[in-house]
Design an enzyme around this catalytic site. Sequence first.
Site, PDB file in Angstrom:
ATOM      1  N   LYS A   1      96.118  -8.448  42.878  1.00 30.75           N
ATOM      2  CA  LYS A   1      95.988  -8.930  41.509  1.00 30.75           C
ATOM      3  C   LYS A   1      96.576  -7.916  40.519  1.00 30.75           C
ATOM      4  O   LYS A   1      97.751  -7.656  40.578  1.00 30.75           O
ATOM      5  CB  LYS A   1      94.520  -9.253  41.233  1.00 30.75           C
ATOM      6  CG  LYS A   1      93.812 -10.007  42.386  1.00 30.75           C
ATOM      7  CD  LYS A   1      94.330 -11.414  42.618  1.00 30.75           C
ATOM      8  CE  LYS A   1      93.840 -12.065  43.894  1.00 30.75           C
ATOM      9  NZ  LYS A   1      92.423 -12.035  44.157  1.00 30.75           N
TER      10      LYS A   1
ATOM     11  N   ASP B   1      83.115  -4.983  42.959  1.00 31.07           N
ATOM     12  CA  ASP B   1      84.459  -5.557  43.047  1.00 31.07           C
ATOM     13  C   ASP B   1      85.068  -5.496  41.649  1.00 31.07           C
ATOM     14  O   ASP B   1      84.631  -6.205  40.746  1.00 31.07           O
ATOM     15  CB  ASP B   1      84.365  -7.009  43.559  1.00 31.07           C
ATOM     16  CG  ASP B   1      85.739  -7.617  43.821  1.00 31.07           C
ATOM     17  OD1 ASP B   1      86.710  -7.229  43.134  1.00 31.07           O
ATOM     18  OD2 ASP B   1      85.841  -8.497  44.708  1.00 31.07           O
TER      19      ASP B   1
ATOM     20  N   ARG C   1      98.790   3.399  61.800  1.00 26.81           N
ATOM     21  CA  ARG C   1      97.511   2.693  61.663  1.00 26.81           C
ATOM     22  C   ARG C   1      96.441   3.645  61.102  1.00 26.81           C
ATOM     23  O   ARG C   1      95.578   3.252  60.334  1.00 26.81           O
ATOM     24  CB  ARG C   1      97.046   2.112  63.000  1.00 26.81           C
ATOM     25  CG  ARG C   1      95.607   1.617  62.900  1.00 26.81           C
ATOM     26  CD  ARG C   1      95.109   0.663  63.965  1.00 26.81           C
ATOM     27  NE  ARG C   1      95.653   0.829  65.284  1.00 26.81           N
ATOM     28  CZ  ARG C   1      95.285   1.774  66.162  1.00 26.81           C
ATOM     29  NH1 ARG C   1      94.370   2.684  65.844  1.00 26.81           N
ATOM     30  NH2 ARG C   1      95.834   1.818  67.343  1.00 26.81           N
TER      31      ARG C   1
ATOM     32  N   TYR D   1      83.120 -14.178  44.370  1.00 27.90           N
ATOM     33  CA  TYR D   1      84.430 -14.725  44.755  1.00 27.90           C
ATOM     34  C   TYR D   1      84.272 -15.618  45.996  1.00 27.90           C
ATOM     35  O   TYR D   1      83.567 -15.255  46.950  1.00 27.90           O
ATOM     36  CB  TYR D   1      85.375 -13.548  45.036  1.00 27.90           C
ATOM     37  CG  TYR D   1      86.727 -13.947  45.556  1.00 27.90           C
ATOM     38  CD1 TYR D   1      87.659 -14.558  44.738  1.00 27.90           C
ATOM     39  CD2 TYR D   1      87.069 -13.719  46.890  1.00 27.90           C
ATOM     40  CE1 TYR D   1      88.901 -14.929  45.222  1.00 27.90           C
ATOM     41  CE2 TYR D   1      88.310 -14.079  47.383  1.00 27.90           C
ATOM     42  CZ  TYR D   1      89.225 -14.683  46.538  1.00 27.90           C
ATOM     43  OH  TYR D   1      90.445 -15.050  47.026  1.00 27.90           O
TER      44      TYR D   1
HETATM   45  C1  PLP Z   1      91.502 -12.277  45.236  1.00 22.89           C
HETATM   46  C2  PLP Z   1      90.154 -11.648  45.263  1.00 22.89           C
HETATM   47  C3  PLP Z   1      89.619 -11.142  46.442  1.00 22.89           C
HETATM   48  C4  PLP Z   1      90.318 -11.272  47.775  1.00 22.89           C
HETATM   49  O1  PLP Z   1      91.533 -10.598  47.807  1.00 22.89           O
HETATM   50  P1  PLP Z   1      92.791 -11.029  48.715  1.00 22.89           P
HETATM   51  O2  PLP Z   1      93.800  -9.985  48.387  1.00 22.89           O
HETATM   52  O3  PLP Z   1      93.193 -12.414  48.308  1.00 22.89           O
HETATM   53  O4  PLP Z   1      92.358 -10.994  50.138  1.00 22.89           O
HETATM   54  C5  PLP Z   1      88.373 -10.527  46.372  1.00 22.89           C
HETATM   55  N1  PLP Z   1      87.691 -10.435  45.212  1.00 22.89           N
HETATM   56  C6  PLP Z   1      88.179 -10.934  44.051  1.00 22.89           C
HETATM   57  C7  PLP Z   1      87.384 -10.815  42.790  1.00 22.89           C
HETATM   58  C8  PLP Z   1      89.427 -11.559  44.037  1.00 22.89           C
HETATM   59  O5  PLP Z   1      89.907 -12.061  42.892  1.00 22.89           O
END
Ligand code: PLP
Length: 393
Positions: free
Chosen positions: A199, A174, A50, A102
């Site tokens: 992603k 982000d 952890r 998002y």
């Molecule tokens: C998918 C996404 C998130 C959240 O991520 P998860 O892995 O689904 O929890 C946050 N910001 C953006 C821009 C995203 O595309």
Amino acid sequence: MSEKTKLETIAAVNGIASDRNFGAVVPPIYLSSSFAFSGYERGGKHEYTRTSNPSRDLLAETLAKLEGGAGAVVTSSGMAAVDLVLSLAGRRDLILAPHDCYGGTYRLLVMRKEREQFDVNFVDQRDDAAFAAALARGPKLVLVETPSNPLMRVADIRAIATRAKGAGAKVVVDNTFLSPALQRPIELGADFVLHSTTKYLNGHSDVVGGAVVAADAADVETLAAWANVIGTAGSPFDAYLTLRGLRTLFPRIQRQQESAMTVARFLAQHPLVAAVYYPGLETHPGHALAASQQDGFGAMLSFELKGDTDTVRRFVEAVAVFTLAESLGGVESLIAHPATMTHAAMGAEARKAAGITDRLIRLSVGLEAATDLTAGLQCGFAAIVQPSIAKAG
Ligand SMILES: *Cc1c(COP(=O)(O)O)cnc(C)c1O
């Protein structure tokens, strides 16, 4: 690797051939939850997964190098990464977030605000006066998402960071939509970079994960300590898979964005399309800004169909090659309808304020041949009945 090592080399080989036990070329995966002490009060580098783990730490180190940060914390999802950064804010603190952020981030901010864990102000960061008024309230953190989801609006990271720092705030970007292969916010003045590694970084749609990279070593320590307290760290297996995906990040996203440009041009000349949102098009209002702060235009785009919701239904059900699904950044192309899928939780009113209509369609362009992608979209257009379009258009 030297200071001057190219980022694509770091992505491809950071940690390769570093195994001292057997000379394994690929760094081994350490699934162990616990690590032995060598004696009384003599713990090793790792004690409990952890807190830290060799496989996860190698991913964190690689991401930090790619983003130009002091270090990174790898989390179990992108949302966990967003929440980890929000742990820096206390009950009296204000967070500024983009009005079109998002959907999951929007929901998290609203729900934590309802619990009075901090205050939130959603603002259109391209509106200078509104942004200045929000900054005058003395926020602790300014969240930035660029290009935005799903309208691909481009925010000026340099300008926002300068103004936010002048107001005593830290800036969080982000970077999920572009990855460090195409945009490095810390070089542009950001304090933190967030990722949903689900992603582009993993890129193969088989891991949910996240990461926060911090520019400052003290911030890395704070985030790592908090991640340990709340237990938000990602699993070693997921870290291993994500690092495996990351090896090919640069060639993947470069090829994907070439195809995205072909798809954007195909859509832009199509009579059944009302608008295309892709920063790579010269007609996009954020084109010049994107060219100045990005190393490429990415592989995400969206467009408005002419017609009504029935037109949209027929289109998304008839499209070939693209799969109707949420998420993005994988090797396979996906098509999504934000109003009923990714942005449903936002509510109709907030969607309207953010400019997300019911005829908007989002594409994540994968690694298929570009000619197959345009042919797949053509199947969708063919399913739209011409007379109803003529009436609506
Ligand atoms: C998918 C996404 C998130 C959240 O991520 P998860 O892995 O689904 O929890 C946050 N910001 C953006 C821009 C995203 O595309």
